[in-house]
Design an enzyme around this catalytic site. Structure first.
Site, PDB file in Angstrom:
ATOM      1  N   GLU A  22     106.480  11.774  16.141  1.00 53.78           N
ATOM      2  CA  GLU A  22     106.118  13.061  16.743  1.00 53.78           C
ATOM      3  C   GLU A  22     106.690  14.196  15.908  1.00 53.78           C
ATOM      4  O   GLU A  22     107.911  14.276  15.703  1.00 53.78           O
ATOM      5  CB  GLU A  22     106.655  13.141  18.175  1.00 53.78           C
ATOM      6  CG  GLU A  22     105.969  12.142  19.095  1.00 53.78           C
ATOM      7  CD  GLU A  22     106.466  12.205  20.533  1.00 53.78           C
ATOM      8  OE1 GLU A  22     107.512  12.844  20.780  1.00 53.78           O
ATOM      9  OE2 GLU A  22     105.799  11.618  21.399  1.00 53.78           O
ATOM     10  N   GLY A  71      95.136  11.514  24.831  1.00 57.07           N
ATOM     11  CA  GLY A  71      94.956  10.990  26.182  1.00 57.07           C
ATOM     12  C   GLY A  71      94.832   9.482  26.067  1.00 57.07           C
ATOM     13  O   GLY A  71      95.591   8.853  25.337  1.00 57.07           O
ATOM     14  N   HIS A 125     102.696   8.751  17.959  1.00 57.76           N
ATOM     15  CA  HIS A 125     103.935   8.743  18.774  1.00 57.76           C
ATOM     16  C   HIS A 125     104.829   7.583  18.345  1.00 57.76           C
ATOM     17  O   HIS A 125     105.419   6.912  19.198  1.00 57.76           O
ATOM     18  CB  HIS A 125     103.633   8.607  20.265  1.00 57.76           C
ATOM     19  CG  HIS A 125     102.737   9.668  20.840  1.00 57.76           C
ATOM     20  ND1 HIS A 125     103.198  10.917  21.171  1.00 57.76           N
ATOM     21  CD2 HIS A 125     101.417   9.657  21.155  1.00 57.76           C
ATOM     22  CE1 HIS A 125     102.186  11.628  21.684  1.00 57.76           C
ATOM     23  NE2 HIS A 125     101.106  10.890  21.675  1.00 57.76           N
ATOM     24  N   SER A 147      97.116  12.500  18.598  1.00 62.27           N
ATOM     25  CA  SER A 147      97.385  11.291  19.387  1.00 62.27           C
ATOM     26  C   SER A 147      96.147  10.373  19.431  1.00 62.27           C
ATOM     27  O   SER A 147      95.758   9.837  18.399  1.00 62.27           O
ATOM     28  CB  SER A 147      97.865  11.730  20.770  1.00 62.27           C
ATOM     29  OG  SER A 147      98.348  10.659  21.499  1.00 62.27           O
ATOM     30  N   ALA A 148      95.501  10.181  20.549  1.00 61.57           N
ATOM     31  CA  ALA A 148      94.296   9.325  20.594  1.00 61.57           C
ATOM     32  C   ALA A 148      93.228   9.824  19.618  1.00 61.57           C
ATOM     33  O   ALA A 148      92.527   9.028  18.984  1.00 61.57           O
ATOM     34  CB  ALA A 148      93.730   9.279  22.009  1.00 61.57           C
TER      35      ALA A 148
END
Lengths: 237, 237
Positions: free
Chosen positions: A194, A90, A159, A122-123
């Site tokens: 990814e 997020g 990413h 991700s985050a």
């Protein structure tokens, strides 16, 4: 003896949430009945409950139950009692601000350094690095610091995106942004595409998944590194 | 009586630095012999001198000389004596940190609110908004605040990029990022595409250039607005 699973993304194109790594997660969390989910990054602004439900539905498929950290009155106790931790993706600024405000940075760091498995996407992967300074996210809130867990000896750019040779857009490419970071900072940065993830076990951090990763080091040309690369050679202090 | 020229980008594809707006800049700065250049955003890590030289070469074509603010021992005095100000693009975090450290936020704000023309591109346009929270840049340094000049009553997203319908990349689109901003903030955000700029004169702020701009407001669907739109209707307080 840290156990880490640091994924570039939760979802690859055309597959369901976590689907592409579910067998590997079953292996990583083997013996774990329940994990603690950190929903603070709130992708697209969804609520903590909604986000936890998404994680829960995926982990049900590998027979692991999921509790949201926000469901506990004392979040530090929840961390101290956790069998495993998963921090979802997020907005990194939002995630880091909330982690500091709830005094969870040192609490999570402590249990993970004592062997509790940590999974991030991700985050949630970005904060496994030394700082969040190579996030791609917008600074929608002001965190008290950009320093993060430092489970690994470098930073992550999740990413990671190669420049599009057909683009006429003049905004900076990802590589340019990371180069700008290195004009002022010496921390190595691993661009994780990814579909890639890092697996940390027995003090080794190894690149997994089918793709190469791109390593940026201050003052050196970038390197393309293949799956199974061991990142022990990175000796940033 | 602010005079503002807020451009999405310094450079459009296939043209030289500032070339696409040079006639409009000659008009905007008419009567001005010398402008003060703020090179702090250091695109791609270039030096203040190198960056100032790039700006100087473009402004020579319209017979305006350029001084770098770093050439002055007392930068606040330089601002107070400036006939016009130009802040170039690069990294917004770096730009804002340096502006705060040199005590230039209030100094520049003061002269611009008293009529000194302000020209910004990219990061230099981002800071014309209320906050830098809708920048696209990496947080390569930690500024003391995300609050910026607030020459206009909303925020800018420069280099605004529409989602690519063919993309399989799972990182957030620009629109998703701005939506995340609006889950926590009420400031309107104008997505300025490359080739667009805002002209502020006589307390009116008008969209210029050939393209539409995309306006994001909390809790409302985005709007596509045509050139010559007057943004006085935005009444964020």
């Amino acid at each position: 003896m840290k156990k880490l699973f640091i994924a570039s993304t939760s979802t690859v194109h055309g597959k369901a949430y976590l689907e592409y790594i579910l067998p590997e997660l079953a292996h990583f969390f083997s013996g774990t009945k329940e994990i603690l989910f950190v929903p603070f990054a709130r992708p697209n602004g969804i609520s903590f409950d909604e986000y936890t439900q998404i994680a829960r539905e995926s982990f049900e498929k590998i027979h692991i139950s999921v509790k949201g950290i926000h469901e506990y009155r004392n979040m530090v106790d929840a961390v101290n009692n956790a069998e495993g931790i998963f921090t979802g993706g997020g907005n990194t600024f939002l995630l880091v601000k909330e982690l500091y405000e709830q005094k969870l940075i040192s609490a999570i760091k402590n249990v993970v350094e004592n062997g509790v498995p940590y999974f991030g996407t991700s985050a949630g992967s970005n904060i496994a690095g030394l700082t969040m300074q190579t996030t791609n996210d917008m600074p929608i809130v002001y965190p008290p610091s950009f320093n993060t867990f430092g489970f690994i000896n470098f930073n992550i750019n999740p990413h990671y995106l190669d420049p599009n040779p057909d683009s006429t857009h003049m905004g900076e490419t990802r590589e340019t942004r990371i180069h700008e970071f290195h004009t002022l900072n010496a921390i190595p940065v691993l661009g994780l595409r990814e579909g890639s993830w890092l697996l940390g076990e027995r003090n080794k951090v190894t690149l997994k998944g089918p793709l190469m990763a791109r390593l940026f080091q201050k003052g050196k040309p970038p390197l393309e590194l293949p799956p199974e690369t061991d990142f022990s050679f990175l000796t940033y202090v």
